[in-house]
Design an enzyme around this catalytic site. Structure first.
Site, PDB file in Angstrom:
ATOM      1  CB  ILE A 150      -0.875   0.010   1.390  1.00 44.53           C
ATOM      2  CG1 ILE A 150      -1.837  -1.160   1.125  1.00 44.53           C
ATOM      3  CG2 ILE A 150      -1.768   1.277   1.171  1.00 44.53           C
ATOM      4  CD1 ILE A 150      -2.645  -1.455   2.407  1.00 44.53           C
ATOM      5  NE  ARG A 168       9.839  -5.355   8.963  1.00 41.17           N
ATOM      6  CZ  ARG A 168       8.821  -6.254   8.580  1.00 41.17           C
ATOM      7  NH1 ARG A 168       8.448  -6.967   9.887  1.00 41.17           N
ATOM      8  NH2 ARG A 168       7.954  -6.236   7.603  1.00 41.17           N
ATOM      9  NE  ARG A 170      -5.772  -2.789  11.816  1.00 42.70           N
ATOM     10  CZ  ARG A 170      -6.117  -2.648  10.697  1.00 42.70           C
ATOM     11  NH1 ARG A 170      -6.232  -1.454  10.034  1.00 42.70           N
ATOM     12  NH2 ARG A 170      -6.387  -3.954  10.033  1.00 42.70           N
ATOM     13  CD  GLU A 193     -10.502   2.337  13.976  1.00 43.06           C
ATOM     14  OE1 GLU A 193      -9.449   2.797  13.558  1.00 43.06           O
ATOM     15  OE2 GLU A 193     -11.229   1.433  13.360  1.00 43.06           O
ATOM     16  CG  HIS A 244     -10.848   1.715   9.700  1.00 41.83           C
ATOM     17  ND1 HIS A 244     -10.528   0.765  10.812  1.00 41.83           N
ATOM     18  CD2 HIS A 244     -10.306   0.953   8.521  1.00 41.83           C
ATOM     19  CE1 HIS A 244      -9.251   0.026  10.538  1.00 41.83           C
ATOM     20  NE2 HIS A 244      -9.377  -0.030   8.831  1.00 41.83           N
TER      21      HIS A 244
HETATM   22  C1  8YV Z   1     -11.103  -3.567   7.420  1.00 36.45           C
HETATM   23  C2  8YV Z   1      -8.758  -2.976   7.222  1.00 36.45           C
HETATM   24  O1  8YV Z   1     -10.739  -4.696   7.063  1.00 36.45           O
HETATM   25  O2  8YV Z   1      -7.942  -4.490   5.592  1.00 36.45           O
HETATM   26  C3  8YV Z   1      -7.706  -4.115   6.864  1.00 36.45           C
HETATM   27  O3  8YV Z   1      -6.987  -4.282   7.407  1.00 36.45           O
HETATM   28  O4  8YV Z   1      -8.308  -2.422   8.327  1.00 36.45           O
HETATM   29  C4  8YV Z   1      -9.826  -2.789   6.561  1.00 36.45           C
HETATM   30  O5  8YV Z   1      -9.791  -3.027   5.260  1.00 36.45           O
HETATM   31  C5  8YV Z   1     -12.375  -3.049   7.439  1.00 36.45           C
HETATM   32  O6  8YV Z   1     -12.247  -1.982   7.868  1.00 36.45           O
HETATM   33  C6  8YV Z   1     -13.009  -3.970   8.255  1.00 36.45           C
HETATM   34  O7  8YV Z   1     -13.432  -5.205   7.943  1.00 36.45           O
END
Ligand code: 8YV
Length: 313
Positions: free
Chosen positions: A154, A174, A230, A259, A277
């Site tokens: 990403i 890293r 996160r 959250e 999110h």
């Molecule tokens: C969540 C995400 O999966 O893929 C991830 O790690 O944080 C999001 O895509 C989504 O918000 C909840 O299922």
């Protein structure tokens, strides 16, 4: 000849109806509540189907002697007990790559909204204040030095989307990946050198509070933070203090501690852009994530092979 009974999956978290229908068409889902009511069910559960924002307690995994696979609908797996899974040869799968574009788009979008103060500008027009005054000048993305913390799939997609904006890119992680973008081994040094710091590394104990008061101070009063990874990667108390005291210029935040019950101190801040999110929250992306999650389960139970394993089992 009677058809074999469908594989039993423990479902943790809710799925949209169209995804739930696909799961229910092939698998028999039980809930944690079902297990409480009928403990014998635990012996029949062969898989867990869950979402990346759902906790999968180790104690629960230990109650499932026949568990073979944990399939999460998301790229993140910081809430899954990987060590225990590896010990028990339980496969853990996630949904990488299919959400890169959506998360990268949201990152670029919220960064532009933050720098150009788009939510404030929208409110300014709606409240009829344009008739009385011009909206204050904001700041350009072009020419900014941007640091990416966590140059994974990403992170690279974000970097590629930002390049056409005429920014200078560097990254921390890293290891040096020997790419065209500058690698900075020291995070505080990167923060000091850039105008924008983008957090896109995996969650978990290893990266907890990577962005702390020292890093925020290095980013400085002209610096901006973006977090699409996160909440755990940022020391949120230090961030709130930095936003309130002007230690940094502003932040665009898509992820938080606790959250969706986030700290109300964020609500009154004018220098922060808040989103709930939304990284992967597009119809197209969520459909692709669900498809990959299901394909992992199908492939595992048909051929004993997972398509995108995190822990190979
Ligand atoms: C969540 C995400 O999966 O893929 C991830 O790690 O944080 C999001 O895509 C989504 O918000 C909840 O299922």
């Amino acid at each position: 000849m009677t058809a074999p009974s469908p594989v039993k999956l423990l479902q943790i978290g809710a799925f949209p109806p169209e995804v739930q229908a696909q799961i229910d068409a092939e698998f028999r889902c039980v809930s944690v509540a079902d297990l409480e009511q009928d403990p014998a069910l635990a012996r029949e559960v062969r898989g867990i189907v869950t979402r990346s924002n759902q906790d999968v307690p180790a104690a629960l995994v230990e109650r499932l002697p026949g568990l073979e696979i944990i399939a999460t609908n998301g790229v993140g797996y910081d809430l899954i007990p990987l060590g225990l899974a590896a010990q028990r040869n339980i496969v853990v799968t996630n949904t990488p790559d299919v959400l890169n574009a959506a998360v990268a788009e949201l990152c670029v979008g919220t960064l532009l909204a933050l720098l150009r103060r788009l939510p404030q500008a929208d409110r300014f027009v709606r409240e009829g204040r344009w008739a009385d005054a011009a909206f204050p000048l904001s700041t350009s993305l072009a020419g900014k030095h941007v640091g990416i913390v966590g140059l994974g799939r990403i992170g690279k997609d974000i970097a590629r989307r930002l390049e056409p904006f005429g920014v200078v890119l560097a990254y921390h992680g890293r290891s040096d990946q020997h790419l065209a973008w500058r690698y900075e081994p020291d995070l505080a040094t990167l923060a000091r050198d850039v105008d924008v710091l983008i957090v896109v590394a995996p969650g978990g104990a290893e990266t907890a509070h990577l962005i702390d008061a020292r890093v925020l101070a290095a980013l400085g009063p002209e610096g901006y933070l973006v977090n699409v990874a996160r909440g755990s990667l940022v020391d949120q108390a230090a961030l709130l203090a930095a936003l309130e005291q002007g230690t940094i210029a502003g932040a665009a935040l898509d992820v938080f501690d606790r959250e969706p019950d986030i700290d109300p101190r964020f609500f009154t801040l004018d220098n922060v852009m808040l989103t709930p999110h939304l990284g992967s929250a597009t119809r197209e992306t969520r459909a692709a994530m669900a498809q990959l999650m299901l394909d992992n389960l199908r492939s595992w139970f048909r051929s004993g092979r997972a398509l995108t394993p995190v822990v190979a089992g």
